[in-house]
Design a protein around this motif. Structure first.
Motif, PDB file in Angstrom:
ATOM      1  N   ILE A 168     -13.182  -7.339 -10.878  1.00  0.00           N
ATOM      2  CA  ILE A 168     -13.194  -6.554  -9.763  1.00  0.00           C
ATOM      3  C   ILE A 168     -12.846  -7.271  -8.376  1.00  0.00           C
ATOM      4  N   GLY A 169     -12.651  -8.670  -8.391  1.00  0.00           N
ATOM      5  CA  GLY A 169     -11.929  -9.347  -7.247  1.00  0.00           C
ATOM      6  C   GLY A 169     -10.460  -8.719  -7.252  1.00  0.00           C
ATOM      7  N   ALA A 170      -9.906  -8.628  -8.460  1.00  0.00           N
ATOM      8  CA  ALA A 170      -8.542  -7.838  -8.414  1.00  0.00           C
ATOM      9  C   ALA A 170      -8.383  -6.593  -7.712  1.00  0.00           C
ATOM     10  N   HIS A 171      -9.480  -5.823  -7.721  1.00  0.00           N
ATOM     11  CA  HIS A 171      -9.550  -4.353  -6.808  1.00  0.00           C
ATOM     12  C   HIS A 171      -9.608  -4.708  -5.222  1.00  0.00           C
ATOM     13  N   ILE A 172     -10.398  -5.644  -4.841  1.00  0.00           N
ATOM     14  CA  ILE A 172     -10.248  -5.946  -3.519  1.00  0.00           C
ATOM     15  C   ILE A 172      -9.121  -6.488  -2.976  1.00  0.00           C
ATOM     16  N   VAL A 173      -8.290  -7.464  -3.845  1.00  0.00           N
ATOM     17  CA  VAL A 173      -7.286  -7.983  -3.452  1.00  0.00           C
ATOM     18  C   VAL A 173      -6.073  -6.949  -3.096  1.00  0.00           C
ATOM     19  N   ASP A 174      -6.042  -6.165  -4.150  1.00  0.00           N
ATOM     20  CA  ASP A 174      -5.121  -4.922  -4.078  1.00  0.00           C
ATOM     21  C   ASP A 174      -5.464  -4.003  -2.964  1.00  0.00           C
ATOM     22  N   LEU A 175      -6.726  -3.725  -2.633  1.00  0.00           N
ATOM     23  CA  LEU A 175      -7.033  -2.864  -1.701  1.00  0.00           C
ATOM     24  C   LEU A 175      -6.592  -3.290  -0.416  1.00  0.00           C
ATOM     25  N   ALA A 176      -7.118  -4.766  -0.225  1.00  0.00           N
ATOM     26  CA  ALA A 176      -6.905  -5.344   1.296  1.00  0.00           C
ATOM     27  C   ALA A 176      -5.419  -5.374   1.612  1.00  0.00           C
ATOM     28  N   GLN A 177      -4.448  -5.785   0.480  1.00  0.00           N
ATOM     29  CA  GLN A 177      -3.186  -5.640   0.577  1.00  0.00           C
ATOM     30  C   GLN A 177      -2.439  -4.232   0.874  1.00  0.00           C
ATOM     31  N   LEU A 219      -1.360 -11.688   0.781  1.00  0.00           N
ATOM     32  CA  LEU A 219      -1.998 -12.663   1.044  1.00  0.00           C
ATOM     33  C   LEU A 219      -0.799 -14.073   0.879  1.00  0.00           C
ATOM     34  N   ALA A 220      -0.951 -14.996   1.719  1.00  0.00           N
ATOM     35  CA  ALA A 220      -0.034 -16.132   1.504  1.00  0.00           C
ATOM     36  C   ALA A 220      -0.396 -17.350   1.086  1.00  0.00           C
ATOM     37  N   GLU A 221      -1.770 -17.512   1.198  1.00  0.00           N
ATOM     38  CA  GLU A 221      -2.527 -18.562   0.755  1.00  0.00           C
ATOM     39  C   GLU A 221      -3.913 -18.509   0.752  1.00  0.00           C
ATOM     40  N   VAL A 222      -4.627 -19.211  -0.221  1.00  0.00           N
ATOM     41  CA  VAL A 222      -6.050 -18.973  -0.189  1.00  0.00           C
ATOM     42  C   VAL A 222      -6.707 -20.376  -0.595  1.00  0.00           C
ATOM     43  N   VAL A 223      -7.949 -20.310  -0.509  1.00  0.00           N
ATOM     44  CA  VAL A 223      -9.145 -21.169  -0.915  1.00  0.00           C
ATOM     45  C   VAL A 223     -10.362 -20.603  -1.564  1.00  0.00           C
ATOM     46  N   GLY A 224     -10.612 -21.022  -2.723  1.00  0.00           N
ATOM     47  CA  GLY A 224     -11.642 -20.245  -3.182  1.00  0.00           C
ATOM     48  C   GLY A 224     -12.682 -21.203  -4.062  1.00  0.00           C
ATOM     49  N   SER A 225     -13.703 -20.198  -4.701  1.00  0.00           N
ATOM     50  CA  SER A 225     -14.823 -21.051  -5.401  1.00  0.00           C
ATOM     51  C   SER A 225     -14.952 -20.071  -6.381  1.00  0.00           C
ATOM     52  N   LEU A 226     -15.158 -20.433  -7.588  1.00  0.00           N
ATOM     53  CA  LEU A 226     -15.822 -19.650  -8.644  1.00  0.00           C
ATOM     54  C   LEU A 226     -17.224 -20.067  -9.052  1.00  0.00           C
ATOM     55  N   ARG A 227     -17.970 -19.358  -9.672  1.00  0.00           N
ATOM     56  CA  ARG A 227     -19.366 -20.065 -10.131  1.00  0.00           C
ATOM     57  C   ARG A 227     -19.764 -19.264 -11.205  1.00  0.00           C
ATOM     58  N   PHE A 257     -13.538 -16.209  -1.893  1.00  0.00           N
ATOM     59  CA  PHE A 257     -12.411 -17.036  -1.204  1.00  0.00           C
ATOM     60  C   PHE A 257     -11.862 -16.582   0.198  1.00  0.00           C
ATOM     61  N   LEU A 258     -11.206 -17.419   0.863  1.00  0.00           N
ATOM     62  CA  LEU A 258     -10.652 -17.322   2.183  1.00  0.00           C
ATOM     63  C   LEU A 258      -9.034 -17.100   2.090  1.00  0.00           C
ATOM     64  N   GLY A 259      -8.639 -16.130   2.654  1.00  0.00           N
ATOM     65  CA  GLY A 259      -7.102 -16.081   2.593  1.00  0.00           C
ATOM     66  C   GLY A 259      -6.647 -15.991   4.063  1.00  0.00           C
ATOM     67  N   ARG A 260      -5.299 -16.429   4.130  1.00  0.00           N
ATOM     68  CA  ARG A 260      -4.218 -16.279   5.174  1.00  0.00           C
ATOM     69  C   ARG A 260      -3.285 -15.335   4.704  1.00  0.00           C
ATOM     70  N   PHE A 261      -3.269 -13.861   5.576  1.00  0.00           N
ATOM     71  CA  PHE A 261      -2.261 -13.209   5.205  1.00  0.00           C
ATOM     72  C   PHE A 261      -0.909 -13.498   5.635  1.00  0.00           C
ATOM     73  N   ALA A 262       0.390 -13.311   5.201  1.00  0.00           N
ATOM     74  CA  ALA A 262       1.524 -13.499   5.782  1.00  0.00           C
ATOM     75  C   ALA A 262       1.747 -12.967   7.211  1.00  0.00           C
ATOM     76  N   GLY A 263       1.251 -11.910   7.589  1.00  0.00           N
ATOM     77  CA  GLY A 263       1.217 -11.418   8.945  1.00  0.00           C
ATOM     78  C   GLY A 263       0.202 -12.143   9.973  1.00  0.00           C
ATOM     79  N   GLY A 264      -0.573 -13.065   9.323  1.00  0.00           N
ATOM     80  CA  GLY A 264      -1.275 -13.823  10.178  1.00  0.00           C
ATOM     81  C   GLY A 264      -2.849 -13.417  10.285  1.00  0.00           C
ATOM     82  N   ALA A 265      -3.086 -12.407   9.602  1.00  0.00           N
ATOM     83  CA  ALA A 265      -4.619 -12.176   9.661  1.00  0.00           C
ATOM     84  C   ALA A 265      -5.414 -13.105   8.841  1.00  0.00           C
ATOM     85  N   MET A 266      -6.699 -13.207   9.181  1.00  0.00           N
ATOM     86  CA  MET A 266      -7.666 -13.874   8.030  1.00  0.00           C
ATOM     87  C   MET A 266      -8.575 -13.123   7.416  1.00  0.00           C
TER      88      MET A 266
END
Lengths: 388, 388, 388, 388
Positions: free
Chosen positions: B193-202, B209-217, B251-260
């Motif tokens: 399901i994370g794949a879906h929101i990554v795709d939708l957000a982009q 997304l240019a960089e990320v930091v995340g946590s799995l549990r 996870f947090l991400g930084r988009f190439a265009g600068g968005a958080m």
């Protein structure tokens, strides 16, 4: 009421206005053990302080808080100034034997907050009360959320998602108020509003953040200098100056008890005005809150049959909801300033009973440590532990 | 319609059921340039495949997808199997000259996804179309969100917050389905399901997304083994086995265009059933979406006077909303499966026109790289770049 | 499935499209005892009927419904024409031994509805089934509402408030479609959409309206004549003609069991597209529904402690909600046309079992009597009894 | 402020508490031209009145309102007693030259209301101000609704639907408070809460009801007698007595300008606590309000393209919304009692300026005539005109 509690309030801007309404209103709706007296309001500018006394309803005004601390007829000092002054005033007031209510964030640095917590611990030995002003804990719907969690209705907590979303400086021409100046404000969205959601998340879950990784961002680097300080932001002048604080902060957190946390504080969330959102999911249930609909707590009971389960929109205006019995019949909602009134109620009752109502300065220090860990993790670009 | 498009569908479980309804329905509501033929459904078990053909409405069934690829009368292969099989089937199908629609996530590893993208690029030279199945892009309210952003209505994007919240395995006794087995599913909440929101957000922002930091549990390590595979999860048996995927990812991400960006995908958000939430705040406006109210897009226009501004609840059921004119009058909402129908429409139109509708396999690969970066950042506990 | 059920559908406009999708879809998601065959679609214009057969997926087309009734290979007649033709077709079909599904309103007059109900009663003796098409009963959230009331969860019913709000002709230049012509449509908002909320209110409460007082209004008396009939309204020409039906109807009602009812049906509720709203308050609980958020039922349980009570937003997408198990996992909503599919399911199961699924033609007649009483009360400006 | 305004408040129950908070708060947030003095609170029981003075913050108390009217140091009489006493007190106060603020309903009968309106008209000649206390007009979201209509944003008004839904006596054992006694209260739901929605509907549309047909109902005929009068309802004793007022009222209305109205006021709407709902649909737009989310006004602009139109959730907390600039930053909502504060503001400003703020006693009389027409229409079971 069997006695009085004479209050000196330092600062008379936005928070001063909120606190004034609370001191005035609390004894009219709650049966307080001590009658608060709105004795003196203090501001650096004598003329403005005098005008504030008239407008906000204080008996007297003064322009030197040190002198006020020396007065025998003052029982409590209520600190509503910018964060850079909290430490000096609070420590002096506690040492002078005055009870202290200090607005959040407790201080602009961990070091100052530590000194304040130490002073509070020492004062406590002498029966002097110190309280940090995380007023949103006392919104009835939030206090109800805490009650539901404390009753075990949510089971084991898995998720906390908290957002504090505003948009008041999304316009690049919004003026450079003191809240955008690191020297005065300490930090930007992180310290101003991020502090609230850190406190709320920990308060409602009864847990604490053990480690964090975060990101701070300043979207607009330079702004017109503010020429006055009305409202949150003041008016813009023609000169420009640098923004030295963050516009937005986001961070992940791990709670000591194992829950995952996702936090976001920003002044750039276009369309969101004061959206303090908290959602907590546990093994047995969940709660959700949004301050833009502040009289409502949503609650999902996972132990119910799936066919009739759903988030309930609890209108937190029933007599058995926290603080509500003193006010109006069901469905007659409360507003922003009522949280401040409830803060006064708990503080005055604590003082009269010789108890120390939460959040203490130690609680405020702990929040400061979380914020500090977010900030340093943003620089190191890696997770940071929060000292216990 | 001037010709036909013979389809072989591999897999006939949850996704197979959705795709079948789409192939059947698309030509009845849209004026397609090619008439899809539901030729053959393929499953490992011949009996089950035959029963699936009857139940889902396919003309024929088969138990060996390789044989089906050799048939001249098949034009398109629709892959609805678990992620571990995608690469082999898709690459073979493309090499056999079949158009391919492949369910997300494109593959279970970046390496496989790279091979698939390479095969798709090579096939494209030969006029063969490959499309990844991020169906939620084609929910009208989401497509409308993309349109509003593309029109520049949001201005510069500052914030993206995306959540995919479910609760179907919050019960520790929920069975160990294939979706909880890393060998088959690749990952858990992140990939599913994370794949879906990554795709939708982009997709909605038009940024990456240019960089990320995340946590799995993984909250629950061991579960009863599933004895059958009906629905999402199957039924529980008495044997227990290890959960080898994540229950939740943030996870947090930084988009190439600068968005958080702030992202969260979980199967433990008690009370949330399929809450795909996306909120984007820009300098000029904002949009918000929640799949649990899927026919609605909220839109805030920051250029309006503050006195009349507010999030608009746009009921995305008007004729000039994407895909809607083919359906019902305003206010007559669509459901989950309609996104699949629209996917078929765009795919068939693309094939007929010799165009390659998004999302391509390269898009699917890029999503896979984001997920991979989240996973490795979770291990290294530090930010990770996403290869462009 | 052990046999087939050959269907002839009369009419192929908006309702024909909905019914076609239902006949096609029902056997793919539900295990039906008889396989429906989409045999023939009938329209007055042979060319248009043929095109409809292709577009909507019917095997054959015809332009004379009487001839179709004589065919031995037709088992069921599905009537999707304007109300003025229902009586003649339905009575003839029943006399010819065909099962009948007839769109609402059952007829344009009470007299016609009485003839149809009589024909249905007579046909029933011969094992022939007649059903009225109040499809909204089969939206899962509405069926769930009925279940909660039937289980006694609401206690004694005090209040019913029902609204059907649309705005598609608020523009005075919206064209004069057949729905605005009394000869064809019988009435305007009252019969077209008011019929639905009368049926729903009675269905959910299990009670019937005993008397009413109402008001009909035509806000726009004259409109441009429609030149074609696509969608709800068609396109406007230059000629103008009189509107002969009501634009809006409101009425009060008393239920036989004592509840008070307040009803409103209008095509002039600007901003509301298809807002079918039903709220029922009883001594022990309440339910609320709005079709613009059709997968949700709100439910208030008054027997709970006030401190945790609140309207629950039940997402009616759980496997144990009516009709839902056949579809998707929780949180994956259904759309407008699914109610038609469920109608086909119940009808086919009824026919196979020799039962007569509600709503019967007698139920349709009773709704017609309510509408008639509203209309006459609007003229007499006083309350009117509804014949039992 | 250049002078004072000495206030005597008659009655100190629920409304007295609300009014006290308003008199105390108004001068602290608004720059009033006259400083209100909370001089004396009057109650029949001297001891209770004295206690009320202490609790509610009045300087003095008294037990004879006639004596208070004779005092030269009283400028304004604020009437917060049950409706049966309004006429006598208000007329006497006006004749004594006191400004009067009188809670709604203006009186229990049209005759009394006529006498009051006549007295107000006569007093007006002498510069004495009389105002009726329809406080909800001054909720910012409602005042904003009025502003939008007055600006012509809704165009021609077609529909008004208004509901005032409570559930505080749905329990048959809820005690028989004075509000259920016709002698004291005049009527039940109709006069108590129906009066509010009649006033609001007319205020927001700027139109008046010309004729009505209604229905009153008493669901529970007999209740335990109340032993005290705390809160809305008091506590139940063992004795039982008859309920002599309506539990619920519903009515249709025709506005002079042609709009259709549907109204419902009830204390039996289980789950609804103080749901004052108003929706107005015009040719160019619509507004919707619900007091249970009192800081929000929904607004639909029909002149926008359909693709981006939708009801906007306007958070009525912006500085340019009515009354809001005096309070908090955007997103910091107000509560129930703020409407009373705004009422004081408008009244005091009116008195200082020699103007007569609405609603006048004539306005209150007109509402009374509507309520009377509803009641008589309920008896005659036919439409009734409302005298202009």
């Amino acid at each position: 009421m069997t006695g009085t509690l004479a209050v000196a309030m330092i600062g008379h801007s936005f928070m001063g206005k909120s606190h004034s309404q609370a001191w005035r209103t609390a004894p009219r709706f709650f049966d307080l053990p001590l009658e608060p007296e709105m004795s003196v309001v203090v501001g650096r500018d004598a003329g403005r302080a005098k005008e504030a006394a008239r407008a906000l309803g204080w008996r007297d005004s003064a322009d030197d808080w040190r002198e006020v601390l020396e007065r025998d007829d003052i029982d409590l000092v209520d600190i509503c100034t910018p964060g850079n002054t909290h430490c000096e005033i609070a420590v002096a007031a506690l040492q002078a034997g005055k009870h202290v209510l200090c607005e959040k964030p407790l201080a602009n640095t961990v070091e100052e907050a530590e000194r304040m917590a130490a002073a509070a611990a020492e004062a406590r030995e002498r029966g002097v009360v110190a309280m940090a002003g995380f007023t949103y804990r006392r919104v009835p719907a939030i206090a109800l959320a805490r009650r539901l969690v404390a009753e075990g209705r949510l089971g084991r907590i898995h998720h906390v998602r908290a957002q504090y979303l505003q948009d008041w400086i999304v316009d690049p021409e919004a003026p450079l108020s003191w809240r955008l100046d690191k020297d005065l404000a300490g930090s930007g969205a992180l310290g101003d509003i991020g502090a609230h959601i850190v406190d709320l998340a920990q308060f409602v879950t009864g847990d604490r953040l053990a480690e964090v990784v975060g990101s701070l961002r300043t979207f607009v680097d330079e702004r017109p200098v503010a020429t006055d300080h009305a409202g949150l932001s003041g008016s813009a002048g023609t000169e420009r100056g640098p923004v030295t604080v963050d516009d937005a902060a986001s961070f992940l957190g791990r709670f000591a008890g194992g829950a995952m946390g996702v936090f976001e504080a920003t002044r750039f969330a276009t369309g969101r005005k004061n959206a303090i959102r908290l959602e907590v999911n546990g093994s047995d249930g969940a709660i959700a809150f949004d301050f833009e609909d502040m009289n409502v707590l949503e609650y999902f009971d996972h132990r119910e049959p799936a066919g009739v389960a759903g988030f309930r929109r609890i209108l937190a205006t029933e007599a058995d909801h926290p603080y509500v019995a003193a006010w109006w019949p069901p469905g007659h909602g409360l507003g922003y300033e009522h949280g401040f009134t409830h803060q006064v109620v708990d503080l005055v009752e604590g003082i009269a009973a010789g108890e120390h109502p939460a959040p203490s300065f130690a609680d405020g220090l702990q929040v400061q440590r979380v914020l500090d860990a977010v900030e340093t993790s943003s620089e190191s670009r890696a997770w940071r532990e929060v000292p216990a």
